[in-house]
Scaffold this active site. Structure first.
Site, PDB file in Angstrom:
ATOM      1  N   LYS A   1       0.809  -1.220   0.000  1.00  0.00           N
ATOM      2  CA  LYS A   1       0.000   0.000   0.000  1.00  0.00           C
ATOM      3  C   LYS A   1       0.840   1.267   0.000  1.00  0.00           C
ATOM      4  CE  LYS A   1      -4.402  -1.693   1.744  1.00  0.00           C
ATOM      5  NZ  LYS A   1      -4.170  -3.087   1.390  1.00  0.00           N
TER       6      LYS A   1
ATOM      7  N   GLU B   1      -3.479   6.246   7.660  1.00  0.00           N
ATOM      8  CA  GLU B   1      -3.859   7.354   6.794  1.00  0.00           C
ATOM      9  C   GLU B   1      -5.156   7.971   7.293  1.00  0.00           C
ATOM     10  OE1 GLU B   1      -4.111   5.468   3.011  1.00  0.00           O
ATOM     11  OE2 GLU B   1      -6.164   4.777   3.303  1.00  0.00           O
TER      12      GLU B   1
ATOM     13  N   ASN C   1     -15.387  -3.745   6.687  1.00  0.00           N
ATOM     14  CA  ASN C   1     -14.623  -3.427   5.483  1.00  0.00           C
ATOM     15  C   ASN C   1     -14.736  -4.489   4.395  1.00  0.00           C
ATOM     16  OD1 ASN C   1     -13.395  -0.940   6.538  1.00  0.00           O
ATOM     17  ND2 ASN C   1     -12.289  -2.317   7.902  1.00  0.00           N
TER      18      ASN C   1
ATOM     19  N   GLU D   1      -9.624   1.166  -6.804  1.00  0.00           N
ATOM     20  CA  GLU D   1     -10.643   1.514  -5.821  1.00  0.00           C
ATOM     21  C   GLU D   1     -10.431   2.937  -5.313  1.00  0.00           C
ATOM     22  OE1 GLU D   1     -11.008  -1.436  -2.789  1.00  0.00           O
ATOM     23  OE2 GLU D   1     -11.546  -2.999  -4.219  1.00  0.00           O
TER      24      GLU D   1
ATOM     25  N   GLU E   1      -6.725   1.771  -3.304  1.00  0.00           N
ATOM     26  CA  GLU E   1      -5.800   0.707  -3.633  1.00  0.00           C
ATOM     27  C   GLU E   1      -6.150   0.175  -5.022  1.00  0.00           C
ATOM     28  OE1 GLU E   1      -6.177  -2.616  -1.002  1.00  0.00           O
ATOM     29  OE2 GLU E   1      -8.346  -2.751  -1.248  1.00  0.00           O
TER      30      GLU E   1
ATOM     31  N   ASN F   1      -6.532  -3.520  -6.955  1.00  0.00           N
ATOM     32  CA  ASN F   1      -6.534  -4.968  -6.856  1.00  0.00           C
ATOM     33  C   ASN F   1      -6.119  -5.547  -8.206  1.00  0.00           C
ATOM     34  OD1 ASN F   1      -7.528  -5.518  -4.106  1.00  0.00           O
ATOM     35  ND2 ASN F   1      -9.301  -4.370  -4.816  1.00  0.00           N
TER      36      ASN F   1
ATOM     37  N   ARG G   1      -6.262  -8.271  -9.792  1.00  0.00           N
ATOM     38  CA  ARG G   1      -6.916  -9.569  -9.986  1.00  0.00           C
ATOM     39  C   ARG G   1      -8.360  -9.330 -10.380  1.00  0.00           C
ATOM     40  NH1 ARG G   1     -10.079  -9.313  -5.515  1.00  0.00           N
ATOM     41  NH2 ARG G   1      -9.168  -8.505  -3.600  1.00  0.00           N
TER      42      ARG G   1
ATOM     43  N   PHE H   1     -23.772  -7.900  12.245  1.00  0.00           N
ATOM     44  CA  PHE H   1     -24.087  -7.880  10.812  1.00  0.00           C
ATOM     45  C   PHE H   1     -23.531  -9.081  10.050  1.00  0.00           C
ATOM     46  CE2 PHE H   1     -23.979  -3.319  12.002  1.00  0.00           C
ATOM     47  CZ  PHE H   1     -25.339  -3.072  11.873  1.00  0.00           C
TER      48      PHE H   1
END
Length: 720
Positions: free
Chosen positions: A169, A253, A288, A328, A341, A343, A345, A401
């Site tokens: 990251k 961050e 997340n 993203e 970030e 990804n 894939r 949740f």
């Protein structure tokens, strides 16, 4: 014959690796698996070219729904497929779909799906020319890609340089800035310890996001709003990071309150071409991890969409990126967006993009890996209609949740009879959901010309989805899709905590809902009573029994009793409750889990979960299971004479909220614990869950130790 010979050689080699343990290698022809009529045939914007060169055989280094997804497209392209599987997945759907299958180890992922040596052996011995990694597992493992390339095997994904650049990251943020991509303010370096984390957080100003440098999928991430949160967040995030990625480096961050999580799908080839395939809205998350995704986003205007897409393409070109990838972003209320970030894939939620663009992303990944240039340009990428993906998980939505649930699916029926529905799943009736793998059951993808069409189709599909044997999150999914903020598009990554501040409690019924449930329950009881007058294989008798046609019943829901009268007239039940009479058409089949009928001429769908002779019925209505007691008037009077069962006091114990593994225990017998103090940590599906004392007291007994496997509701700690 050559394939079988290669397979036997692979089996002998695997036997050597696994020493005294014997694992099967099986070969078979693809057997038809039920799939939705809505796949991509009528949507396709990138038809297969039979004259284009292609791989002869690819190995899919994954399991479950994504392995099935890749195999399906490969077969449509005329490519043979090889599945790999652990002992736990011996009879899994992806194994039966593939042309060949090789067992690569025990159930634990480190010994099978994450074992590079075992997978490399399977690749070599089966003669596979390429490997598709799916998502998760080895999909972003640069070491795996290097070994494939050294062996002359194509990786159906990006380069090692792209994986390394975007996998870290800190490095990905630097590369994004160099490509002109907007980034979030934060600390450009590695956090040393908890004190350092607190210092950085104060400098940036709370709230901050603490996350694993090598993380992804929501693991190793914590939000801190004060110093105590920062210390705890650093500790738990670093432990999760070490467990999930083998890398405990942490960064910090600025956390943007009430952001939207919107991502851009990209495709790049090995010839320098790149396009973006518009956006996906992924804001509804828990811990997340995404719950519901849709494409396009109801929030973005065309200008913001174009700017985000162009920045994503700029990053791809800066990296020399090829294959499918996702950039993203976090987007604030003013449509300002920040790089989160990339990804490198295929994403879980890729089907929603496929439906609004008509592009088969797996098809494109395979073409690109073979060296073909993109035939699509940016002007060829449309936004047509709307698609919503509901992630159906084996988990309890009433606990934070969604905490994982395990078990065997003794009844499983996907809602494929509903038009415009696609189910991407890797399970069948009889499959087991275990603690070893992600608890996803299915990605339920619904398409419509408009967002409302896609929502309504999703509701019908969820109401018709039959899952028995595990607790699942359909109640939460269905409730979200009818909630006002969601319908209006007023969502953010804080959606669940804001809409359900006290947690999810299930579908809240109005008076009409209650009437409908009670009427169906009364009709089910009446049907059962009618059936009791019929005996199978009974000899003909001149004295014919007369089935009852009228009933006086007492029905209980939420401890509220109601008397109702039921009368069967022709093909309808007339249910009279208080001052209202409901007409229910007799389309109720007691042997079917689905109840699809009409009440007062309007269609309604419910599910009959269970029924017994005591009058207890469990009925699913709009996603939520309700328990109803239905008795005859006489039986109800007798029941009131029965003694009540005493309740069990659990205030002095700590129970496991889910199945999982004990990572650590923070107390001993005799310790005095304060309310809210941590007593142990349970890991489930690679997520760390801190359990705390519900009240102050002295520890009487500790029933677990680090490394123990526990089940849901197991007693872990007792207090005096």
């Amino acid at each position: 014959m050559a394939n079988i010979a290669a397979g036997k050689g692979a089996f002998r080699a695997l036997e050597t690796i696994f020493k005294d343990q014997v694992y099967n290698v099986s070969y078979g022809i693809y057997r038809s698996i039920s799939v939705s009529s809505l796949y991509l045939s009528s949507f396709r914007n990138d038809p297969f070219n039979p004259n284009e060169s292609r791989f002869d055989k690819i190995l899919v280094a994954n399991r479950g729904e994504i392995a099935c997804r890749v195999i399906r497209t490969a077969k449509e392209m005329g490519i043979k497929t090889v599945a790999v599987y652990s002992i736990a997945d011996n009879n899994a759907r992806h194994v039966r779909m593939a042309d060949e299958a090789v067992c690569i180890g025990p159930a634990a992922t480190k010994d099978s799906y994450l074992n590079i040596d075992h997978i490399m052996l399977a690749v070599t011995k089966t003669g596979s020319q390429a490997v598709h990694p799916g998502y998760g597992f080895l999909s972003e493992n640069a070491v795996f890609v290097e070994k494939l390339e050294a062996a002359g095997i194509s990786f159906i994904g990006p380069s090692v340089e792209a994986i390394n650049g975007m996998g870290d990251k800190l490095e990905s943020k630097r590369l994004a800035q160099a490509a002109g991509v907007n980034t979030i303010p934060g600390f450009d370096g590695i956090v040393n310890d908890a004190d350092h984390c607190v210092q950085i957080a104060r400098e940036i100003s709370y709230p901050v996001m603490i996350k694993a440098s090598a993380g992804g999928g929501g693991k190793g991430m914590r939000i801190a709003r004060n110093d105590d949160d920062a210390r705890d967040g650093f500790r738990l995030a670093s432990q999760e990071a070490a467990s999930s990625f083998g890398d405990d480096r942490i960064l910090v961050e600025k956390f943007i309150d009430k952001p939207r999580h919107i991502e851009i799908q990209v495709l790049g080839d090995k010839h320098g071409n790149a396009v973006y395939l518009n956006e996906r809205e992924c804001s509804i998350q828990r811990r997340n991890q995404k719950v519901i995704e849709e494409a396009p986003s109801v929030f973005l205007n065309e200008g913001t969409r174009k700017a985000m897409g162009e920045q994503a393409v700029s990053l791809c070109k800066r990296l020399g990126y090829y294959s499918a990838g996702t950039v993203e972003f976090l987007v604030d209320s003013e449509q300002k967006f920040y790089f989160l970030e990339m990804n490198t894939r295929l994403q879980v939620e890729h089907p929603v993009t496929e439906y609004i663009t008509g592009v088969d992303l797996v098809h494109q990944m395979i073409r690109i890996a073979k060296g073909h240039p993109l035939l699509l340009t940016q002007k060829d990428i449309p936004i047509k209609g709307w698609a919503i993906e509901s992630r159906v998980y084996s988990e309890d939505p009433y606990k934070n949740f969604g905490l994982p649930s395990i078990g065997r699916l003794y009844k499983y029926i996907e809602p494929l009879h509903v038009p415009n529905v696609r189910c991407d799943s890797g399970i069948d009736e009889g499959s087991e959901i275990s603690i070893y793998y992600d608890p996803m059951i299915c990605k339920l993808v619904c398409y419509g010309n408009t967002r409302n069409d896609a929502i309504n189709t999703s509701l019908e599909a969820l109401d018709s989805y039959v899952i028995r044997g595990v607790t699942h999150n359909i109640p939460l999914l269905r409730d979200i899709l009818t909630e006002t903020n969601f319908i209006e598009g007023n969502i953010s990554t804080n959606y669940l905590s804001e809409v359900y501040p006290d947690g999810f409690k299930g579908r809240q019924l109005n008076s009409t809902d209650k009437q409908h449930i009670l009427a169906i329950a009364a009709c089910v009881f009446s049907k059962m009573d009618m059936r009791s007058y019929t005996f199978l294989n009974e000899r003909p008798s001149t004295a014919k029994r007369k089935e009852p046609a009228e009933w006086t019943l007492v029905i209980s829901l939420f401890d509220e009793e109601l008397q109702c009268d039921v009368k069967k007239v022709g093909n309808k039940f007339h249910v009279h409750m208080k001052t209202d009479t409901l007409s229910v058409e007799d389309h109720i089949n007691l042997s079917s889990p689905l109840i699809q009928t009409n009440i007062n001429g309007k269609p309604i769908v419910m599910q009959l979960v269970s029924k017994d002779a005591s009058g207890k019925l469990q009925i699913v209505y709009q996603g939520t299971t309700f328990t109803i007691f239905v008795l005859s008037d006489k039986a109800s009077k007798f029941l009131k004479m029965m003694p009540e069962k005493p309740t069990v006091d659990v205030s002095k114990v700590v129970l496991s909220p889910m199945p999982g593994m004990v990572k650590s225990v923070s107390c001993e017998v005799g310790d005095t614990m304060a309310e809210g103090q941590e007593v142990c940590i349970i890991e489930a599906m690679k997520m760390q869950n801190s359990l705390v004392a519900g009240a102050s007291g002295k520890v009487k007994a500790v029933h677990v130790k680090a490394g123990d496997t526990v089940g849901e509701d197991d007693v872990l700690i007792e207090f005096e």
